[in-house]
Write a protein that holds these residues in place. Structure first.
Motif, PDB file in Angstrom:
ATOM      1  N   ALA A   1       0.846  -1.189   0.000  1.00  0.00           N
ATOM      2  CA  ALA A   1       0.000   0.000   0.000  1.00  0.00           C
ATOM      3  C   ALA A   1       0.879   1.236   0.000  1.00  0.00           C
ATOM      4  CB  ALA A   1      -0.916  -0.008   1.209  1.00  0.00           C
ATOM      5  N   GLN A   2       0.358   2.270  -0.613  1.00  0.00           N
ATOM      6  CA  GLN A   2       1.088   3.533  -0.664  1.00  0.00           C
ATOM      7  C   GLN A   2       0.917   4.281   0.662  1.00  0.00           C
ATOM      8  OE1 GLN A   2       1.754   1.747  -3.598  1.00  0.00           O
ATOM      9  NE2 GLN A   2      -0.473   2.121  -3.600  1.00  0.00           N
ATOM     10  N   SER A   3       1.958   5.031   1.036  1.00  0.00           N
ATOM     11  CA  SER A   3       1.874   5.807   2.276  1.00  0.00           C
ATOM     12  C   SER A   3       2.791   7.004   2.197  1.00  0.00           C
ATOM     13  CB  SER A   3       2.254   4.953   3.491  1.00  0.00           C
ATOM     14  OG  SER A   3       3.604   4.582   3.424  1.00  0.00           O
ATOM     15  N   VAL A   4       2.520   7.992   3.033  1.00  0.00           N
ATOM     16  CA  VAL A   4       3.404   9.139   3.179  1.00  0.00           C
ATOM     17  C   VAL A   4       3.668   9.370   4.652  1.00  0.00           C
ATOM     18  CG1 VAL A   4       2.854  10.360   1.058  1.00  0.00           C
ATOM     19  CG2 VAL A   4       1.436  10.715   3.062  1.00  0.00           C
ATOM     20  N   THR A   5       4.876   9.822   4.938  1.00  0.00           N
ATOM     21  CA  THR A   5       5.267  10.173   6.290  1.00  0.00           C
ATOM     22  C   THR A   5       5.732  11.613   6.301  1.00  0.00           C
ATOM     23  OG1 THR A   5       5.990   7.906   6.737  1.00  0.00           O
ATOM     24  CG2 THR A   5       6.778   9.631   8.227  1.00  0.00           C
ATOM     25  N   GLN A   6       5.040  12.422   7.070  1.00  0.00           N
ATOM     26  CA  GLN A   6       5.482  13.800   7.259  1.00  0.00           C
ATOM     27  C   GLN A   6       6.286  13.812   8.548  1.00  0.00           C
ATOM     28  OE1 GLN A   6       1.335  15.512   5.683  1.00  0.00           O
ATOM     29  NE2 GLN A   6       2.860  17.105   6.017  1.00  0.00           N
ATOM     30  N   LEU A   7       7.536  14.196   8.421  1.00  0.00           N
ATOM     31  CA  LEU A   7       8.499  13.953   9.481  1.00  0.00           C
ATOM     32  C   LEU A   7       8.357  14.898  10.666  1.00  0.00           C
ATOM     33  CD1 LEU A   7      11.322  13.278   6.950  1.00  0.00           C
ATOM     34  CD2 LEU A   7      10.322  11.600   8.473  1.00  0.00           C
ATOM     35  N   ASP A   8       7.667  16.006  10.500  1.00  0.00           N
ATOM     36  CA  ASP A   8       7.490  16.971  11.583  1.00  0.00           C
ATOM     37  C   ASP A   8       6.013  17.298  11.731  1.00  0.00           C
ATOM     38  OD1 ASP A   8      10.108  18.149   9.816  1.00  0.00           O
ATOM     39  OD2 ASP A   8      10.434  17.609  11.917  1.00  0.00           O
ATOM     40  N   SER A   9       5.500  17.227  12.947  1.00  0.00           N
ATOM     41  CA  SER A   9       4.105  17.602  13.153  1.00  0.00           C
ATOM     42  C   SER A   9       3.956  19.124  13.246  1.00  0.00           C
ATOM     43  CB  SER A   9       3.556  16.957  14.419  1.00  0.00           C
ATOM     44  OG  SER A   9       4.311  17.345  15.546  1.00  0.00           O
ATOM     45  N   HIS A  10       5.009  19.803  13.727  1.00  0.00           N
ATOM     46  CA  HIS A  10       5.016  21.260  13.818  1.00  0.00           C
ATOM     47  C   HIS A  10       6.378  21.781  13.357  1.00  0.00           C
ATOM     48  CE1 HIS A  10       1.784  20.240  16.640  1.00  0.00           C
ATOM     49  NE2 HIS A  10       1.322  21.458  16.425  1.00  0.00           N
ATOM     50  N   VAL A  11       6.351  22.901  12.638  1.00  0.00           N
ATOM     51  CA  VAL A  11       7.577  23.600  12.250  1.00  0.00           C
ATOM     52  C   VAL A  11       7.367  25.080  12.560  1.00  0.00           C
ATOM     53  CG1 VAL A  11       9.003  24.335  10.306  1.00  0.00           C
ATOM     54  CG2 VAL A  11       8.260  21.954  10.465  1.00  0.00           C
ATOM     55  N   SER A  12       8.328  25.670  13.256  1.00  0.00           N
ATOM     56  CA  SER A  12       8.256  27.093  13.591  1.00  0.00           C
ATOM     57  C   SER A  12       9.386  27.827  12.901  1.00  0.00           C
ATOM     58  CB  SER A  12       8.378  27.295  15.107  1.00  0.00           C
ATOM     59  OG  SER A  12       7.279  26.729  15.777  1.00  0.00           O
ATOM     60  N   VAL A  13       9.054  28.935  12.231  1.00  0.00           N
ATOM     61  CA  VAL A  13      10.055  29.769  11.564  1.00  0.00           C
ATOM     62  C   VAL A  13       9.736  31.226  11.857  1.00  0.00           C
ATOM     63  CG1 VAL A  13      10.418  28.100   9.711  1.00  0.00           C
ATOM     64  CG2 VAL A  13       8.785  29.960   9.390  1.00  0.00           C
ATOM     65  N   SER A  14      10.723  32.072  11.613  1.00  0.00           N
ATOM     66  CA  SER A  14      10.505  33.513  11.703  1.00  0.00           C
ATOM     67  C   SER A  14      10.197  34.041  10.311  1.00  0.00           C
ATOM     68  CB  SER A  14      11.743  34.220  12.255  1.00  0.00           C
ATOM     69  OG  SER A  14      12.026  33.747  13.557  1.00  0.00           O
ATOM     70  N   GLU A  15       9.432  35.097  10.267  1.00  0.00           N
ATOM     71  CA  GLU A  15       9.103  35.716   8.985  1.00  0.00           C
ATOM     72  C   GLU A  15      10.397  36.100   8.266  1.00  0.00           C
ATOM     73  OE1 GLU A  15       6.729  39.259   9.334  1.00  0.00           O
ATOM     74  OE2 GLU A  15       5.729  38.872   7.413  1.00  0.00           O
ATOM     75  N   GLY A  16      10.452  35.782   6.952  1.00  0.00           N
ATOM     76  CA  GLY A  16      11.636  36.116   6.169  1.00  0.00           C
ATOM     77  C   GLY A  16      12.689  35.020   6.112  1.00  0.00           C
ATOM     78  N   GLY A 106      -0.009  15.581   8.324  1.00  0.00           N
ATOM     79  CA  GLY A 106       0.002  17.037   8.355  1.00  0.00           C
ATOM     80  C   GLY A 106       1.169  17.620   9.133  1.00  0.00           C
ATOM     81  N   THR A 107       1.608  18.797   8.695  1.00  0.00           N
ATOM     82  CA  THR A 107       2.615  19.596   9.410  1.00  0.00           C
ATOM     83  C   THR A 107       2.043  20.984   9.604  1.00  0.00           C
ATOM     84  OG1 THR A 107       4.493  18.401   8.467  1.00  0.00           O
ATOM     85  CG2 THR A 107       4.915  20.606   9.358  1.00  0.00           C
ATOM     86  N   ARG A 108       1.996  21.399  10.849  1.00  0.00           N
ATOM     87  CA  ARG A 108       1.510  22.756  11.132  1.00  0.00           C
ATOM     88  C   ARG A 108       2.686  23.714  11.101  1.00  0.00           C
ATOM     89  NH1 ARG A 108      -3.094  24.826  12.408  1.00  0.00           N
ATOM     90  NH2 ARG A 108      -4.015  22.778  12.767  1.00  0.00           N
ATOM     91  N   LEU A 109       2.607  24.708  10.224  1.00  0.00           N
ATOM     92  CA  LEU A 109       3.652  25.720  10.091  1.00  0.00           C
ATOM     93  C   LEU A 109       3.266  26.957  10.891  1.00  0.00           C
ATOM     94  CD1 LEU A 109       6.291  26.744   8.764  1.00  0.00           C
ATOM     95  CD2 LEU A 109       4.874  27.590   6.874  1.00  0.00           C
ATOM     96  N   LEU A 110       4.125  27.328  11.810  1.00  0.00           N
ATOM     97  CA  LEU A 110       3.936  28.539  12.616  1.00  0.00           C
ATOM     98  C   LEU A 110       4.961  29.573  12.168  1.00  0.00           C
ATOM     99  CD1 LEU A 110       3.729  26.603  15.990  1.00  0.00           C
ATOM    100  CD2 LEU A 110       1.795  27.476  14.673  1.00  0.00           C
ATOM    101  N   VAL A 111       4.504  30.802  11.911  1.00  0.00           N
ATOM    102  CA  VAL A 111       5.395  31.870  11.465  1.00  0.00           C
ATOM    103  C   VAL A 111       5.318  33.000  12.473  1.00  0.00           C
ATOM    104  CG1 VAL A 111       5.995  33.438   9.600  1.00  0.00           C
ATOM    105  CG2 VAL A 111       4.946  31.225   9.073  1.00  0.00           C
ATOM    106  N   SER A 112       6.471  33.336  13.036  1.00  0.00           N
ATOM    107  CA  SER A 112       6.494  34.420  14.035  1.00  0.00           C
ATOM    108  C   SER A 112       7.105  35.676  13.426  1.00  0.00           C
ATOM    109  CB  SER A 112       7.293  33.986  15.265  1.00  0.00           C
ATOM    110  OG  SER A 112       8.587  33.585  14.883  1.00  0.00           O
ATOM    111  N   PRO A 113       6.674  36.843  13.945  1.00  0.00           N
ATOM    112  CA  PRO A 113       7.168  38.112  13.366  1.00  0.00           C
ATOM    113  C   PRO A 113       8.652  38.318  13.650  1.00  0.00           C
ATOM    114  CG  PRO A 113       5.321  38.474  14.883  1.00  0.00           C
ATOM    115  CD  PRO A 113       5.674  37.031  14.979  1.00  0.00           C
TER     116      PRO A 113
END
Lengths: 113, 115
Positions: A1-16, A106-113
Motif C-alpha cells: 500500500a502507498q503511504s506518506v510520512t510527514q516527518l514533523d508535526s510542527h515547524v516554527s520559523v521567523s518571517e523572512g 500534516g505539518t503545522r507551520l507557525l510563522v512568528s514576526p
C-alpha cells in the motif's frame, strides 16, 4: 500500500527565513505526489503537484518541491516565509489505481514576526 | 471557477440522531469523496463514488453510508450518530482520469459535534 510520512508535526520559523517541510513516501510504482495547504477553518487548497514531468515543481505563493526518487522524498520549500503562510500542510500520494489519494498526518507551520 | 459546496459549516446533533451531510460540485466530475479530519490523523477516506449510484468503501466506512443519485451531489449519512463521530468532514471531487487529473478539489468542510 502507498503511504506518506510527514516527518514533523510542527515547524516554527521567523518571517523572512526559509521554510522546509519534509515528506517521505512509499510506493510500489511511480506515483503522483501533491502538497495541499489548509488555512484555519478553510478547506484544502492545492499548492503544487508532481506527475512525472519535471522533478522540481513550482507551486503557488512561492512554494516549490523536489521529487527525489532515490530518497523517496518530496520536501516542500520556500525561500522566505510570510505571516500568511501559517497553516497546516499535507503531503499526499496517489493510491493504487490513481483515483484515490493517501494523506500524510500534516505539518503545522507557525510563522512568528 | 471550480466549486465544491457543503450544506453546513457547523452542525450540532444528539447521540442517536440520523445526520445528513450534503455536498455539491459544479465541475461535472465523475469522482466524489468523503473524508473525516481529526488532529494528528490527517484525512481518512470514508467513502468514494466514481459514478452515479456507484460507491466504494474507504478506510473507515463503519457507521456511515452514502448516496449518489445525481452526478453533482454526494451525501454522507450517519444512521445513528455517536460521540466518536464528532469531527471535521470534508467533501472532494475529481475527474476520472490520469496524471494531473488526480487533483481533488475540496469543499470548506462541516464541523460536526455529536453530544
Amino acid at each position: 500500500a502507498q503511504s506518506v510520512t510527514q516527518l514533523d508535526s510542527h515547524v516554527s520559523v521567523s518571517e523572512g527565513t526559509p521554510v522546509l517541510l519534509r515528506c517521505n513516501y512509499s510506493s510500489s510504482y511511480s506515483p503522483s505526489l501533491f502538497w495541499y495547504v489548509q488555512h484555519p477553518n478553510k478547506g484544502l487548497q492545492l499548492l503544487l503537484k508532481y506527475t512525472s514531468a519535471a522533478t522540481l515543481v513550482k507551486g503557488i505563493n512561492g512554494f516549490e518541491a523536489e521529487f527525489k526518487k532515490s530518497e523517496t522524498s518530496f520536501h516542500l520549500t520556500k525561500p522566505s516565509a510570510h505571516m500568511s503562510d501559517a497553516a497546516e500542510y499535507f503531503c499526499v500520494v496517489t493510491d493504487t489505481g490513481f483515483q484515490k489519494l493517501v494523506f500524510g498526518t500534516g505539518t503545522r507551520l507557525l510563522v512568528s514576526p | 471557477d471550480v466549486k465544491v459546496t457543503q450544506s453546513s459549516r457547523y452542525l450540532v446533533k444528539r447521540t442517536g440522531e440520523k445526520v445528513f451531510l450534503e455536498c455539491v460540485q459544479d465541475m461535472d466530475h465523475e469522482n466524489m469523496f468523503w473524508y473525516r479530519q481529526d488532529p494528528g490523523l490527517g484525512l481518512r477516506l470514508i467513502y468514494f463514488s466514481y459514478d452515479v449510484k456507484m460507491k466504494e468503501k474507504g478506510d473507515i466506512p463503519e457507521g456511515y453510508s452514502v448516496s449518489r443519485e445525481k452526478k453533482e451531489r454526494f451525501s454522507l449519512i450517519l444512521e445513528s450518530a455517536s460521540t466518536n463521530q464528532t469531527s471535521m468532514y470534508l467533501c472532494a471531487s475529481s475527474l476520472l482520469g490520469s496524471g494531473s487529473n488526480y487533483e481533488q478539489y475540496f469543499g470548506p468542510g462541516t464541523r460536526l459535534t455529536v453530544t
